[in-house]
Motif scaffolding. Structure first.
Motif, PDB file in Angstrom:
ATOM      1  N   LEU A 129      32.106  47.425  30.762  1.00  0.00           N
ATOM      2  CA  LEU A 129      33.552  47.276  30.861  1.00  0.00           C
ATOM      3  C   LEU A 129      33.988  46.216  31.859  1.00  0.00           C
ATOM      4  N   VAL A 130      33.099  45.797  32.733  1.00  0.00           N
ATOM      5  CA  VAL A 130      33.485  44.884  33.807  1.00  0.00           C
ATOM      6  C   VAL A 130      33.990  43.561  33.245  1.00  0.00           C
ATOM      7  N   GLN A 131      33.334  43.021  32.244  1.00  0.00           N
ATOM      8  CA  GLN A 131      33.742  41.722  31.700  1.00  0.00           C
ATOM      9  C   GLN A 131      35.025  41.808  30.887  1.00  0.00           C
ATOM     10  N   ARG A 132      35.462  42.989  30.528  1.00  0.00           N
ATOM     11  CA  ARG A 132      36.679  43.151  29.738  1.00  0.00           C
ATOM     12  C   ARG A 132      37.950  43.225  30.600  1.00  0.00           C
ATOM     13  N   ILE A 133      37.795  43.341  31.899  1.00  0.00           N
ATOM     14  CA  ILE A 133      38.946  43.429  32.801  1.00  0.00           C
ATOM     15  C   ILE A 133      39.359  42.009  33.180  1.00  0.00           C
ATOM     16  N   GLY A 134      40.576  41.635  32.835  1.00  0.00           N
ATOM     17  CA  GLY A 134      41.028  40.259  32.941  1.00  0.00           C
ATOM     18  C   GLY A 134      41.030  39.680  34.342  1.00  0.00           C
ATOM     19  N   PHE A 135      41.501  40.430  35.324  1.00  0.00           N
ATOM     20  CA  PHE A 135      41.614  39.854  36.672  1.00  0.00           C
ATOM     21  C   PHE A 135      40.265  39.682  37.364  1.00  0.00           C
ATOM     22  N   LEU A 136      39.184  40.178  36.768  1.00  0.00           N
ATOM     23  CA  LEU A 136      37.849  39.992  37.329  1.00  0.00           C
ATOM     24  C   LEU A 136      37.150  38.764  36.756  1.00  0.00           C
ATOM     25  N   HIS A 137      37.849  37.988  35.935  1.00  0.00           N
ATOM     26  CA  HIS A 137      37.237  36.822  35.309  1.00  0.00           C
ATOM     27  C   HIS A 137      36.718  35.858  36.390  1.00  0.00           C
ATOM     28  N   GLY A 138      35.438  35.570  36.310  1.00  0.00           N
ATOM     29  CA  GLY A 138      34.789  34.722  37.301  1.00  0.00           C
ATOM     30  C   GLY A 138      34.132  35.489  38.425  1.00  0.00           C
ATOM     31  N   TYR A 139      34.438  36.777  38.536  1.00  0.00           N
ATOM     32  CA  TYR A 139      33.877  37.604  39.608  1.00  0.00           C
ATOM     33  C   TYR A 139      33.115  38.807  39.044  1.00  0.00           C
ATOM     34  N   GLU A 140      32.634  38.690  37.827  1.00  0.00           N
ATOM     35  CA  GLU A 140      31.993  39.835  37.182  1.00  0.00           C
ATOM     36  C   GLU A 140      30.720  40.271  37.896  1.00  0.00           C
ATOM     37  N   VAL A 141      29.935  39.313  38.380  1.00  0.00           N
ATOM     38  CA  VAL A 141      28.689  39.662  39.076  1.00  0.00           C
ATOM     39  C   VAL A 141      29.002  40.413  40.365  1.00  0.00           C
ATOM     40  N   TYR A 142      29.989  39.942  41.103  1.00  0.00           N
ATOM     41  CA  TYR A 142      30.367  40.604  42.355  1.00  0.00           C
ATOM     42  C   TYR A 142      30.894  42.017  42.091  1.00  0.00           C
ATOM     43  N   ALA A 143      31.683  42.155  41.049  1.00  0.00           N
ATOM     44  CA  ALA A 143      32.220  43.475  40.707  1.00  0.00           C
ATOM     45  C   ALA A 143      31.097  44.416  40.275  1.00  0.00           C
ATOM     46  N   SER A 144      30.118  43.908  39.549  1.00  0.00           N
ATOM     47  CA  SER A 144      28.997  44.746  39.116  1.00  0.00           C
ATOM     48  C   SER A 144      28.156  45.198  40.301  1.00  0.00           C
ATOM     49  N   VAL A 145      27.895  44.288  41.220  1.00  0.00           N
ATOM     50  CA  VAL A 145      27.133  44.645  42.423  1.00  0.00           C
ATOM     51  C   VAL A 145      27.928  45.646  43.260  1.00  0.00           C
ATOM     52  N   ALA A 146      29.239  45.455  43.356  1.00  0.00           N
ATOM     53  CA  ALA A 146      30.077  46.395  44.101  1.00  0.00           C
ATOM     54  C   ALA A 146      30.045  47.780  43.459  1.00  0.00           C
ATOM     55  N   LEU A 147      30.006  47.847  42.131  1.00  0.00           N
ATOM     56  CA  LEU A 147      29.906  49.141  41.452  1.00  0.00           C
ATOM     57  C   LEU A 147      28.576  49.822  41.741  1.00  0.00           C
ATOM     58  N   ILE A 148      27.510  49.046  41.810  1.00  0.00           N
ATOM     59  CA  ILE A 148      26.200  49.633  42.116  1.00  0.00           C
ATOM     60  C   ILE A 148      26.179  50.158  43.552  1.00  0.00           C
ATOM     61  N   VAL A 149      26.748  49.410  44.490  1.00  0.00           N
ATOM     62  CA  VAL A 149      26.832  49.868  45.883  1.00  0.00           C
ATOM     63  C   VAL A 149      27.692  51.122  45.972  1.00  0.00           C
ATOM     64  N   LEU A 150      28.815  51.127  45.239  1.00  0.00           N
ATOM     65  CA  LEU A 150      29.673  52.311  45.200  1.00  0.00           C
ATOM     66  C   LEU A 150      28.919  53.515  44.653  1.00  0.00           C
ATOM     67  N   ALA A 151      28.090  53.298  43.640  1.00  0.00           N
ATOM     68  CA  ALA A 151      27.320  54.392  43.067  1.00  0.00           C
ATOM     69  C   ALA A 151      26.391  55.018  44.103  1.00  0.00           C
ATOM     70  N   PHE A 152      25.707  54.189  44.879  1.00  0.00           N
ATOM     71  CA  PHE A 152      24.817  54.734  45.899  1.00  0.00           C
ATOM     72  C   PHE A 152      25.596  55.447  47.000  1.00  0.00           C
ATOM     73  N   ALA A 153      26.788  54.945  47.320  1.00  0.00           N
ATOM     74  CA  ALA A 153      27.621  55.636  48.305  1.00  0.00           C
ATOM     75  C   ALA A 153      28.072  56.992  47.771  1.00  0.00           C
ATOM     76  N   LEU A 154      28.415  57.060  46.485  1.00  0.00           N
ATOM     77  CA  LEU A 154      28.805  58.337  45.887  1.00  0.00           C
ATOM     78  C   LEU A 154      27.634  59.313  45.841  1.00  0.00           C
TER      79      LEU A 154
END
Length: 66
Positions: free
Chosen positions: A31-56
């Motif tokens: 779903l990350v690439q489908r969110i418009g305002f993340l265009h160009g920052y998909e890798v950073y958002a994906s890494v942030a989601l993985i870090v968030l997962a470990f924090a959860l």
């Protein structure tokens, strides 16, 4: 509460992983690439989601069951 945190962590981990998979293999998953305002920052958002997962997962582990 512990199970909810684990579920949210799992979903964040899956979405972060599929976002990275999309960026490096050009498969159209996640779903990350489908969110418009993340265009160009998909890798950073994906890494942030993985870090968030470990924090959860860490937060879920620190909670008492029940």
């Amino acid at each position: 509460m512990k199970q909810l945190l684990e579920l949210l962590g799992f979903l964040a981990l899956v979405q972060g992983g599929t976002g990275l998979l999309h960026e490096f293999t050009d498969w159209h998953v996640g779903l990350v690439q489908r969110i418009g305002f993340l265009h160009g920052y998909e890798v950073y958002a994906s890494v942030a989601l993985i870090v968030l997962a470990f924090a959860l997962f860490a937060a879920a582990e620190s909670r008492r069951s029940g």
